[in-house]
Design a protein around this motif. Structure first.
Motif, PDB file in Angstrom:
ATOM      1  N   ALA A 101       1.730  -2.996  -3.162  1.00  0.00           N
ATOM      2  CA  ALA A 101       2.297  -0.957  -3.180  1.00  0.00           C
ATOM      3  C   ALA A 101       1.522  -0.256  -2.962  1.00  0.00           C
ATOM      4  O   ALA A 101       1.935   0.753  -2.261  1.00  0.00           O
ATOM      5  N   THR A 102       0.059  -0.616  -1.979  1.00  0.00           N
ATOM      6  CA  THR A 102      -1.191   0.010  -2.093  1.00  0.00           C
ATOM      7  C   THR A 102      -0.821  -0.248   0.182  1.00  0.00           C
ATOM      8  O   THR A 102      -1.524   0.767   0.361  1.00  0.00           O
ATOM      9  N   ALA A 103      -0.361  -0.860   0.664  1.00  0.00           N
ATOM     10  CA  ALA A 103      -0.151  -0.838   1.520  1.00  0.00           C
ATOM     11  C   ALA A 103       0.752   0.127   2.588  1.00  0.00           C
ATOM     12  O   ALA A 103       1.064   1.069   2.963  1.00  0.00           O
ATOM     13  N   GLN A 104       2.536  -0.032   1.063  1.00  0.00           N
ATOM     14  CA  GLN A 104       3.093   1.277   1.691  1.00  0.00           C
ATOM     15  C   GLN A 104       2.682   2.241   1.590  1.00  0.00           C
ATOM     16  O   GLN A 104       3.063   3.168   1.910  1.00  0.00           O
ATOM     17  N   THR A 105       2.304   2.809   0.654  1.00  0.00           N
ATOM     18  CA  THR A 105       1.697   4.361   0.217  1.00  0.00           C
ATOM     19  C   THR A 105       1.021   4.286   1.350  1.00  0.00           C
ATOM     20  O   THR A 105       0.832   5.979   2.063  1.00  0.00           O
ATOM     21  N   ILE A 106      -0.476   3.974   1.297  1.00  0.00           N
ATOM     22  CA  ILE A 106      -1.069   3.819   2.419  1.00  0.00           C
ATOM     23  C   ILE A 106      -0.350   4.405   4.128  1.00  0.00           C
ATOM     24  O   ILE A 106      -0.149   5.401   4.532  1.00  0.00           O
ATOM     25  N   ALA A 107       0.737   3.476   4.356  1.00  0.00           N
ATOM     26  CA  ALA A 107       1.587   3.657   5.226  1.00  0.00           C
ATOM     27  C   ALA A 107       2.669   5.165   5.403  1.00  0.00           C
ATOM     28  O   ALA A 107       2.780   6.125   6.503  1.00  0.00           O
ATOM     29  N   ASP A 108       3.233   5.666   4.015  1.00  0.00           N
ATOM     30  CA  ASP A 108       3.663   6.666   3.977  1.00  0.00           C
ATOM     31  C   ASP A 108       3.300   7.600   4.285  1.00  0.00           C
ATOM     32  O   ASP A 108       3.394   8.758   4.931  1.00  0.00           O
ATOM     33  N   ASN A 109       1.542   7.680   3.366  1.00  0.00           N
ATOM     34  CA  ASN A 109       0.952   9.208   4.003  1.00  0.00           C
ATOM     35  C   ASN A 109       0.384   9.442   5.381  1.00  0.00           C
ATOM     36  O   ASN A 109       0.501  10.586   5.914  1.00  0.00           O
ATOM     37  N   ALA A 110       0.150   8.632   5.493  1.00  0.00           N
ATOM     38  CA  ALA A 110       0.084   8.515   7.493  1.00  0.00           C
ATOM     39  C   ALA A 110       0.539   8.931   7.984  1.00  0.00           C
ATOM     40  O   ALA A 110       1.023   9.929   9.013  1.00  0.00           O
ATOM     41  N   ARG A 111       2.465   8.643   7.365  1.00  0.00           N
ATOM     42  CA  ARG A 111       3.724   9.410   8.336  1.00  0.00           C
ATOM     43  C   ARG A 111       4.140  10.282   7.925  1.00  0.00           C
ATOM     44  O   ARG A 111       4.538  11.122   8.938  1.00  0.00           O
ATOM     45  N   ARG A 112       3.550  10.803   6.581  1.00  0.00           N
ATOM     46  CA  ARG A 112       3.488  12.137   6.265  1.00  0.00           C
ATOM     47  C   ARG A 112       2.323  12.987   7.044  1.00  0.00           C
ATOM     48  O   ARG A 112       2.748  14.482   7.478  1.00  0.00           O
ATOM     49  N   THR A 113       1.703  12.698   7.085  1.00  0.00           N
ATOM     50  CA  THR A 113       0.546  13.926   7.140  1.00  0.00           C
ATOM     51  C   THR A 113      -0.168  13.633   9.011  1.00  0.00           C
ATOM     52  O   THR A 113      -0.090  14.621   9.560  1.00  0.00           O
ATOM     53  N   MET A 114       0.221  12.688   9.419  1.00  0.00           N
ATOM     54  CA  MET A 114      -0.278  12.220  11.211  1.00  0.00           C
ATOM     55  C   MET A 114       0.783  13.059  11.972  1.00  0.00           C
ATOM     56  O   MET A 114      -0.144  13.713  12.985  1.00  0.00           O
ATOM     57  N   PHE A 127      -3.896  15.082  16.509  1.00  0.00           N
ATOM     58  CA  PHE A 127      -3.490  13.687  16.584  1.00  0.00           C
ATOM     59  C   PHE A 127      -1.991  13.788  18.122  1.00  0.00           C
ATOM     60  O   PHE A 127      -1.572  12.885  18.995  1.00  0.00           O
ATOM     61  N   ILE A 128      -0.937  14.711  17.471  1.00  0.00           N
ATOM     62  CA  ILE A 128      -0.162  15.375  18.843  1.00  0.00           C
ATOM     63  C   ILE A 128       0.035  15.700  19.972  1.00  0.00           C
ATOM     64  O   ILE A 128       0.145  14.908  21.067  1.00  0.00           O
ATOM     65  N   GLU A 129      -1.713  16.340  19.986  1.00  0.00           N
ATOM     66  CA  GLU A 129      -1.725  16.715  21.474  1.00  0.00           C
ATOM     67  C   GLU A 129      -2.784  14.779  21.896  1.00  0.00           C
ATOM     68  O   GLU A 129      -2.574  15.165  23.270  1.00  0.00           O
ATOM     69  N   ALA A 130      -3.800  14.435  21.375  1.00  0.00           N
ATOM     70  CA  ALA A 130      -3.630  13.354  21.903  1.00  0.00           C
ATOM     71  C   ALA A 130      -2.946  12.116  22.275  1.00  0.00           C
ATOM     72  O   ALA A 130      -3.290  11.531  23.033  1.00  0.00           O
TER      73      ALA A 130
END
Length: 165
Positions: A66-79, A85-88
């Motif tokens: 559950a924690t790994a899924q939350t971390i992945a969801d947050n990264a997808r939403r914010t990155m 990030f987009i420029e690099a």
């Protein structure tokens, strides 16, 4: 003698991560945590890599699902919204770096692969049209699959489930 997977290993079993709704079982102290690598570092003063090797655990999996899924969801939403990030981000440079890795394919090897694929293009089909026995769609099977009666694995599975009842 080195321990085998499943042997008792402190509070857990060697090579096995025990996860419940309360978290992951620590092989060192027997308590449960959502982030085992962080716990091992703070409480037992060993790195996550040292913990993994001491208990025969795989590279991934020291974070509760559950924690790994939350971390992945947050990264997808914010990155995707971060300008740096987009420029690099450079997919072609990443692809080139992967090719330069330990199993890199030389430019001559890549040219040979591309030429071979072009030569084979269009020769992999039987040339006969078959109708799927389950859904009725028409398809042209590969040479290696001359006996196929279904267009996909899902149609074959549905047929098998229906006939096995």
């Amino acid at each position: 003698m080195s321990p085998r997977v499943g042997d008792r290993d402190g509070y857990g079993r060697f090579g096995i991560i025990d996860e419940t709704a309360d978290g992951l079982l620590c092989h060192e102290c027997g308590r449960r945590f959502t982030h085992l690598g962080l716990h091992a570092f703070k409480a037992h003063e060993i790195s996550a890599d040292e913990y993994r090797s001491a208990h025969g655990l795989a590279r991934r999996g020291l974070v509760a699902t559950a924690t790994a899924q939350t971390i992945a969801d947050n990264a997808r939403r914010t990155m995707g919204t971060k300008a740096a990030f987009i420029e690099a981000r450079n997919p072609s440079a990443a692809r080139a770096a992967r090719r330069r890795g330990p199993e890199a394919i030389s430019p001559a090897g890549m040219a040979a692969i591309i030429a071979s694929a072009k030569a084979r293009r269009g020769t992999g089909r039987l040339g006969t049209v078959v109708t799927c026995a389950w859904c009725g769609v028409e398809f042209c099977p590969l040479f290696s699959a001359a006996q196929r009666r279904f267009c996909s694995r899902s149609c074959a599975a549905r047929h098998t489930r229906r006939t096995s009842r």
